[in-house]
Design a protein around this motif. Sequence first.
Motif, PDB file in Angstrom:
ATOM      1  N   LYS A  88       0.826  -1.209   0.000  1.00 37.58           N
ATOM      2  CA  LYS A  88       0.000   0.000   0.000  1.00 37.58           C
ATOM      3  C   LYS A  88       0.859   1.257   0.000  1.00 37.58           C
ATOM      4  O   LYS A  88       0.619   2.177  -0.792  1.00 37.58           O
ATOM      5  CB  LYS A  88      -0.925  -0.001   1.210  1.00 37.58           C
ATOM      6  CG  LYS A  88      -1.802   1.248   1.305  1.00 37.58           C
ATOM      7  CD  LYS A  88      -2.702   1.197   2.526  1.00 37.58           C
ATOM      8  CE  LYS A  88      -3.561   2.456   2.616  1.00 37.58           C
ATOM      9  NZ  LYS A  88      -4.465   2.426   3.807  1.00 37.58           N
ATOM     10  N   ILE A  89       1.868   1.308   0.882  1.00 38.72           N
ATOM     11  CA  ILE A  89       2.698   2.511   0.926  1.00 38.72           C
ATOM     12  C   ILE A  89       3.585   2.612  -0.319  1.00 38.72           C
ATOM     13  O   ILE A  89       3.929   3.713  -0.756  1.00 38.72           O
ATOM     14  CB  ILE A  89       3.541   2.587   2.217  1.00 38.72           C
ATOM     15  CG1 ILE A  89       4.524   1.438   2.333  1.00 38.72           C
ATOM     16  CG2 ILE A  89       2.653   2.642   3.439  1.00 38.72           C
ATOM     17  CD1 ILE A  89       5.465   1.574   3.525  1.00 38.72           C
ATOM     18  N   ALA A  90       3.943   1.461  -0.912  1.00 40.36           N
ATOM     19  CA  ALA A  90       4.726   1.482  -2.140  1.00 40.36           C
ATOM     20  C   ALA A  90       3.897   2.020  -3.302  1.00 40.36           C
ATOM     21  O   ALA A  90       4.422   2.702  -4.197  1.00 40.36           O
ATOM     22  CB  ALA A  90       5.240   0.086  -2.462  1.00 40.36           C
ATOM     23  N   ALA A  91       2.606   1.717  -3.303  1.00 38.14           N
ATOM     24  CA  ALA A  91       1.726   2.192  -4.369  1.00 38.14           C
ATOM     25  C   ALA A  91       1.300   3.642  -4.168  1.00 38.14           C
ATOM     26  O   ALA A  91       1.114   4.396  -5.131  1.00 38.14           O
ATOM     27  CB  ALA A  91       0.484   1.301  -4.447  1.00 38.14           C
ATOM     28  N   LYS A  92       1.188   4.048  -2.902  1.00 34.06           N
ATOM     29  CA  LYS A  92       0.675   5.384  -2.581  1.00 34.06           C
ATOM     30  C   LYS A  92       1.756   6.451  -2.610  1.00 34.06           C
ATOM     31  O   LYS A  92       1.501   7.607  -2.943  1.00 34.06           O
ATOM     32  CB  LYS A  92       0.018   5.343  -1.204  1.00 34.06           C
ATOM     33  CG  LYS A  92      -0.674   6.634  -0.795  1.00 34.06           C
ATOM     34  CD  LYS A  92      -1.385   6.453   0.548  1.00 34.06           C
ATOM     35  CE  LYS A  92      -2.069   7.737   0.988  1.00 34.06           C
ATOM     36  NZ  LYS A  92      -2.761   7.565   2.300  1.00 34.06           N
ATOM     37  N   TYR A  93       3.002   6.056  -2.256  1.00 38.13           N
ATOM     38  CA  TYR A  93       4.095   7.014  -2.164  1.00 38.13           C
ATOM     39  C   TYR A  93       5.244   6.573  -3.075  1.00 38.13           C
ATOM     40  O   TYR A  93       5.426   5.385  -3.320  1.00 38.13           O
ATOM     41  CB  TYR A  93       4.620   7.108  -0.724  1.00 38.13           C
ATOM     42  CG  TYR A  93       3.568   7.418   0.312  1.00 38.13           C
ATOM     43  CD1 TYR A  93       3.278   8.732   0.665  1.00 38.13           C
ATOM     44  CD2 TYR A  93       2.881   6.393   0.970  1.00 38.13           C
ATOM     45  CE1 TYR A  93       2.324   9.017   1.638  1.00 38.13           C
ATOM     46  CE2 TYR A  93       1.924   6.672   1.940  1.00 38.13           C
ATOM     47  CZ  TYR A  93       1.647   7.980   2.265  1.00 38.13           C
ATOM     48  OH  TYR A  93       0.710   8.258   3.221  1.00 38.13           O
TER      49      TYR A  93
END
Length: 337
Positions: A88-93
Amino acid sequence: MEHTLKVYIYKDGKKPIFHLPIMKGLYASEGWFMKLMQGSKQFVVKDPRKAHLFYMPFSSRMLEYTLYVRNSHNRTNLRQHLKEYSEKIAAKYPFWNRTGGADHFLVACHDWVCSAPYETRHHMEHCIKALCNADVTVGFKLGRDVSLPETYVRAARNPLRDLGGKPPSQRNILAFYAGGMHGYLRPILVKQWKDKDPNMKIFGPMPAGVASKMNYIQHMKRSKYCICPKGYEVNSPRVVEAIFYECVPVIISDNFIPPLFEVFNWKAFSIILPEKDIPNLKEILVSIPAKRYMDLQLGVRKVQRHFLWHGRPLKYDLFHMTLHSIWYNRVYQIKPR
């Protein structure tokens, strides 16, 4: 570090697994770090573009407590939860992908994270992991990972309660140990020394209750050496407890990497013995000259301030020292290929 380092804390993740520090008990180190990191105005930035490091604020204790099915011996759902979070954080940021997570870090003290790197191997492999169980045989990476001091905090509102101990001249117990029979080593220690020598106060589990806890603390405050054998894993909260009560720690745990080893010379304030030396424990301790013991005990008192939590962080305390170790390893770590 004081003037340079900036940390971004991901706001993603829901309580109780994320953003909910546990301030008391055996896993308090991860909770105290989380609380103080999230409250830091000195190091934390709101703009991730200004950050040198990225903190993933989850509690390994709450992850296990919330998702693990008791006695199932199956941690698939725990792994999946962390996998989904990192994705999730890799996709969002954009920050994760530019380094493969090498400038991200986690702080965990629960055994399942510390002793089972498989749980984070594929999706958090390159992160800096501050772990209580710093065992080089199960995936702890020297030069990248950080040995997190395991601190047993008895009073969340006053983590410094009962700090200190008797002066050397009033420490009339040579060596002390009491605790659960976790792992293979502690039963060997107790079988070898319990009720065998009046100067070797070696016990198994102490009875429950306030009086028993105070007896345990008083034994540490009155002992010259506090025995710190490994449990199920290589780490033991007794190492920091001994320093807290100004007792020279005797670390018996093969493959254990002591906390803050990149800063401190542990030989200046502790005794580190191989597990095979348990039968010779008293002989070894008695053979230490009085001058050497005084130097060791003084060393304990000198480093004590670096192993303490405070409601408001003080320079060079455990919060600052842990963050320094993470920062140090990020600066000097071998970059992933």
